[in-house]
Design a protein around this motif. Structure first.
Motif, PDB file in Angstrom:
ATOM      1  N   MET A   1     -77.991 -39.937 -78.951  1.00 25.47           N
ATOM      2  CA  MET A   1     -76.839 -40.008 -79.848  1.00 25.47           C
ATOM      3  C   MET A   1     -75.627 -39.411 -79.146  1.00 25.47           C
ATOM      4  SD  MET A   1     -76.404 -38.275 -83.604  1.00 25.47           S
ATOM      5  CE  MET A   1     -77.891 -37.399 -83.243  1.00 25.47           C
ATOM      6  N   PRO A   2     -74.567 -40.182 -78.971  1.00 27.89           N
ATOM      7  CA  PRO A   2     -73.442 -39.678 -78.189  1.00 27.89           C
ATOM      8  C   PRO A   2     -72.664 -38.574 -78.895  1.00 27.89           C
ATOM      9  CG  PRO A   2     -72.971 -41.865 -79.055  1.00 27.89           C
ATOM     10  CD  PRO A   2     -74.398 -41.576 -79.367  1.00 27.89           C
ATOM     11  N   GLU A   3     -72.285 -37.579 -78.102  1.00 25.91           N
ATOM     12  CA  GLU A   3     -71.321 -36.595 -78.570  1.00 25.91           C
ATOM     13  C   GLU A   3     -69.952 -37.272 -78.533  1.00 25.91           C
ATOM     14  OE1 GLU A   3     -71.406 -32.886 -76.520  1.00 25.91           O
ATOM     15  OE2 GLU A   3     -73.583 -32.875 -76.345  1.00 25.91           O
ATOM     16  N   VAL A   4     -69.147 -37.002 -79.543  1.00 26.41           N
ATOM     17  CA  VAL A   4     -67.804 -37.589 -79.579  1.00 26.41           C
ATOM     18  C   VAL A   4     -66.783 -36.487 -79.842  1.00 26.41           C
ATOM     19  CG1 VAL A   4     -68.465 -39.924 -80.258  1.00 26.41           C
ATOM     20  CG2 VAL A   4     -68.088 -38.191 -82.025  1.00 26.41           C
ATOM     21  N   ILE A   5     -65.600 -36.686 -79.300  1.00 25.32           N
ATOM     22  CA  ILE A   5     -64.445 -35.845 -79.592  1.00 25.32           C
ATOM     23  C   ILE A   5     -63.372 -36.779 -80.136  1.00 25.32           C
ATOM     24  CG2 ILE A   5     -62.638 -34.374 -78.636  1.00 25.32           C
ATOM     25  CD1 ILE A   5     -65.291 -32.970 -78.576  1.00 25.32           C
ATOM     26  N   PHE A   6     -62.853 -36.459 -81.318  1.00 21.38           N
ATOM     27  CA  PHE A   6     -61.841 -37.331 -81.911  1.00 21.38           C
ATOM     28  C   PHE A   6     -60.711 -36.466 -82.465  1.00 21.38           C
ATOM     29  CE2 PHE A   6     -65.105 -36.491 -85.058  1.00 21.38           C
ATOM     30  CZ  PHE A   6     -64.394 -36.162 -86.202  1.00 21.38           C
ATOM     31  N   PRO A   7     -59.532 -37.062 -82.644  1.00 26.31           N
ATOM     32  CA  PRO A   7     -58.382 -36.260 -83.071  1.00 26.31           C
ATOM     33  C   PRO A   7     -58.460 -35.838 -84.531  1.00 26.31           C
ATOM     34  CG  PRO A   7     -57.768 -38.570 -82.851  1.00 26.31           C
ATOM     35  CD  PRO A   7     -59.163 -38.455 -82.336  1.00 26.31           C
ATOM     36  N   GLY A   8     -58.171 -34.562 -84.768  1.00 28.51           N
ATOM     37  CA  GLY A   8     -58.079 -34.038 -86.130  1.00 28.51           C
ATOM     38  C   GLY A   8     -56.679 -33.510 -86.377  1.00 28.51           C
ATOM     39  N   PRO A   9     -56.401 -33.014 -87.564  1.00 30.52           N
ATOM     40  CA  PRO A   9     -55.063 -32.527 -87.904  1.00 30.52           C
ATOM     41  C   PRO A   9     -54.621 -31.319 -87.087  1.00 30.52           C
ATOM     42  CG  PRO A   9     -56.397 -32.880 -89.882  1.00 30.52           C
ATOM     43  CD  PRO A   9     -57.310 -32.979 -88.723  1.00 30.52           C
ATOM     44  N   GLU A  10     -55.593 -30.517 -86.601  1.00 29.10           N
ATOM     45  CA  GLU A  10     -55.255 -29.303 -85.844  1.00 29.10           C
ATOM     46  C   GLU A  10     -55.783 -29.354 -84.415  1.00 29.10           C
ATOM     47  OE1 GLU A  10     -53.420 -26.529 -86.797  1.00 29.10           O
ATOM     48  OE2 GLU A  10     -52.848 -27.841 -88.441  1.00 29.10           O
ATOM     49  N   GLY A  11     -55.956 -30.543 -83.882  1.00 25.75           N
ATOM     50  CA  GLY A  11     -56.507 -30.677 -82.537  1.00 25.75           C
ATOM     51  C   GLY A  11     -57.796 -31.463 -82.577  1.00 25.75           C
ATOM     52  N   ARG A  12     -58.584 -31.338 -81.533  1.00 28.53           N
ATOM     53  CA  ARG A  12     -59.782 -32.172 -81.439  1.00 28.53           C
ATOM     54  C   ARG A  12     -60.878 -31.681 -82.389  1.00 28.53           C
ATOM     55  NH1 ARG A  12     -60.387 -29.072 -76.454  1.00 28.53           N
ATOM     56  NH2 ARG A  12     -62.114 -27.623 -76.739  1.00 28.53           N
ATOM     57  N   LEU A  13     -61.713 -32.618 -82.802  1.00 27.47           N
ATOM     58  CA  LEU A  13     -62.902 -32.323 -83.595  1.00 27.47           C
ATOM     59  C   LEU A  13     -64.122 -32.847 -82.863  1.00 27.47           C
ATOM     60  CD1 LEU A  13     -61.574 -33.302 -87.148  1.00 27.47           C
ATOM     61  CD2 LEU A  13     -62.026 -30.975 -86.321  1.00 27.47           C
ATOM     62  N   GLU A  14     -65.183 -32.077 -82.920  1.00 23.52           N
ATOM     63  CA  GLU A  14     -66.425 -32.402 -82.214  1.00 23.52           C
ATOM     64  C   GLU A  14     -67.418 -33.020 -83.183  1.00 23.52           C
ATOM     65  OE1 GLU A  14     -69.998 -29.922 -79.905  1.00 23.52           O
ATOM     66  OE2 GLU A  14     -68.617 -28.902 -81.280  1.00 23.52           O
ATOM     67  N   GLY A  15     -68.035 -34.119 -82.773  1.00 30.53           N
ATOM     68  CA  GLY A  15     -68.999 -34.764 -83.660  1.00 30.53           C
ATOM     69  C   GLY A  15     -70.187 -35.362 -82.923  1.00 30.53           C
ATOM     70  N   ARG A  16     -71.098 -35.890 -83.718  1.00 27.60           N
ATOM     71  CA  ARG A  16     -72.238 -36.668 -83.219  1.00 27.60           C
ATOM     72  C   ARG A  16     -72.190 -38.009 -83.926  1.00 27.60           C
ATOM     73  NH1 ARG A  16     -71.921 -32.916 -80.591  1.00 27.60           N
ATOM     74  NH2 ARG A  16     -73.459 -31.403 -79.857  1.00 27.60           N
ATOM     75  N   TYR A  17     -72.167 -39.060 -83.139  1.00 31.15           N
ATOM     76  CA  TYR A  17     -71.961 -40.414 -83.653  1.00 31.15           C
ATOM     77  C   TYR A  17     -73.180 -41.264 -83.332  1.00 31.15           C
ATOM     78  CZ  TYR A  17     -69.827 -45.082 -84.002  1.00 31.15           C
ATOM     79  OH  TYR A  17     -69.547 -46.385 -84.315  1.00 31.15           O
ATOM     80  N   HIS A  18     -73.718 -41.909 -84.335  1.00 34.39           N
ATOM     81  CA  HIS A  18     -74.982 -42.626 -84.208  1.00 34.39           C
ATOM     82  C   HIS A  18     -74.794 -44.055 -84.730  1.00 34.39           C
ATOM     83  CE1 HIS A  18     -79.565 -41.548 -84.306  1.00 34.39           C
ATOM     84  NE2 HIS A  18     -79.320 -42.604 -83.571  1.00 34.39           N
ATOM     85  N   PRO A  19     -74.382 -45.002 -83.863  1.00 35.49           N
ATOM     86  CA  PRO A  19     -74.073 -46.353 -84.340  1.00 35.49           C
ATOM     87  C   PRO A  19     -75.313 -47.234 -84.497  1.00 35.49           C
ATOM     88  CG  PRO A  19     -73.625 -46.190 -82.000  1.00 35.49           C
ATOM     89  CD  PRO A  19     -74.093 -44.831 -82.433  1.00 35.49           C
ATOM     90  N   GLN A  20     -75.155 -48.280 -85.278  1.00 34.83           N
ATOM     91  CA  GLN A  20     -76.150 -49.350 -85.376  1.00 34.83           C
ATOM     92  C   GLN A  20     -75.700 -50.521 -84.505  1.00 34.83           C
ATOM     93  OE1 GLN A  20     -78.975 -49.170 -87.083  1.00 34.83           O
ATOM     94  NE2 GLN A  20     -78.609 -47.380 -88.393  1.00 34.83           N
ATOM     95  N   LYS A  21     -76.623 -51.410 -84.220  1.00 35.94           N
ATOM     96  CA  LYS A  21     -76.262 -52.598 -83.444  1.00 35.94           C
ATOM     97  C   LYS A  21     -75.498 -53.612 -84.292  1.00 35.94           C
ATOM     98  CE  LYS A  21     -80.060 -52.201 -80.141  1.00 35.94           C
ATOM     99  NZ  LYS A  21     -81.368 -52.732 -79.704  1.00 35.94           N
ATOM    100  N   GLU A  22     -75.829 -53.665 -85.580  1.00 40.61           N
ATOM    101  CA  GLU A  22     -75.160 -54.622 -86.464  1.00 40.61           C
ATOM    102  C   GLU A  22     -73.696 -54.213 -86.669  1.00 40.61           C
ATOM    103  OE1 GLU A  22     -77.944 -53.027 -87.251  1.00 40.61           O
ATOM    104  OE2 GLU A  22     -79.377 -54.641 -86.881  1.00 40.61           O
ATOM    105  N   ARG A  23     -72.795 -55.147 -86.492  1.00 42.05           N
ATOM    106  CA  ARG A  23     -71.366 -54.825 -86.572  1.00 42.05           C
ATOM    107  C   ARG A  23     -70.922 -54.509 -87.998  1.00 42.05           C
ATOM    108  NH1 ARG A  23     -67.366 -58.612 -83.423  1.00 42.05           N
ATOM    109  NH2 ARG A  23     -66.017 -56.936 -84.179  1.00 42.05           N
TER     110      ARG A  23
END
Length: 217
Positions: free
Chosen positions: A1-23
């Motif tokens: 499961m990829p670690e992700v960094i995405f923009p938040g209101p006060e800087g970056r936010l750290e997450g775990r993102y678990h996608p499916q194959k189905e769009r």
């Protein structure tokens, strides 16, 4: 499961993102308990909720609120954390723009934030609130609650006493057009420590599966 960094209101936010194959897979975000009491996205309840949704075919994101782990910023009494949750949902939707359903799940403090997010985002079609702290926070903003969902707690919860949760559920039951399902697990504490974790997650999975089946008929 990829670690992700995405923009938040006060800087970056750290997450775990678990996608499916189905769009067009349904999407869900999972919100963790109180940052000042050790709450993180790797909390056991949050982790298990994350995988429960993924196993049901959801693309799932859980993340650390501001000031937790590698997420930037400082604790903001729930105000900033709600903004963080909105940013997380924005990020999840930007990665999955053809989703059919959108759910929010939260544990304890995260349940309170999740219910507020529900009020602000009409695309959310369902929610799961685990051990909502109705004794500590005001849930009266749920007037009316815009979506049906599941509230689950333990009858041995000393952090968020069951009587307060029952009172919240009673108020929500008075509202028309939605169905609030309430499950109270006998012997379970606030954290659903073993042997209560597995049955709680099974209850969540059964509920979400039933809701998805109803909407695809």
């Amino acid at each position: 499961m990829p670690e992700v960094i995405f923009p938040g209101p006060e800087g970056r936010l750290e997450g775990r993102y678990h996608p499916q194959k189905e769009r067009n897979a349904p999407i869900a975000i999972v919100l963790h308990p109180h940052p000042q009491f050790g709450g993180t996205m790797n909390n056991k309840v949050v982790y298990n909720l994350h995988y429960a949704f993924h196993n049901l075919g959801f693309t799932v994101l859980r993340f650390n609120f501001r000031g937790v782990g590698r997420s930037q910023g400082e604790y903001d009494q729930g105000v900033g954390e709600l903004s963080d949750a909105a940013a997380a949902l924005d990020y999840l939707q930007s990665m999955n723009n053809s989703f059919k359903h959108c759910w929010v799940a939260g544990f304890s403090f995260g349940a309170w934030i999740g219910m507020q997010l529900l009020m602000r985002r009409p695309e959310i079609t369902g929610f799961v609130s685990v051990s909502p702290p109705a004794n500590m926070y005001d849930f009266s903003f749920l007037a009316p609650c815009p979506s049906s969902g599941l509230i689950i707690n333990g009858d041995a919860d000393r952090v968020a006493p069951p009587a307060d949760t029952r009172a919240l559920v009673t108020k929500l039951h008075e509202q028309k057009g939605i169905t609030i399902t309430h499950e109270e697990r006998e012997g379970a504490d606030h954290f659903f420590q073993d042997p209560h974790m597995e049955p709680m997650i099974a209850t969540v999975s059964d509920y979400v599966k039933r809701r998805l089946t109803e909407t695809t008929r």
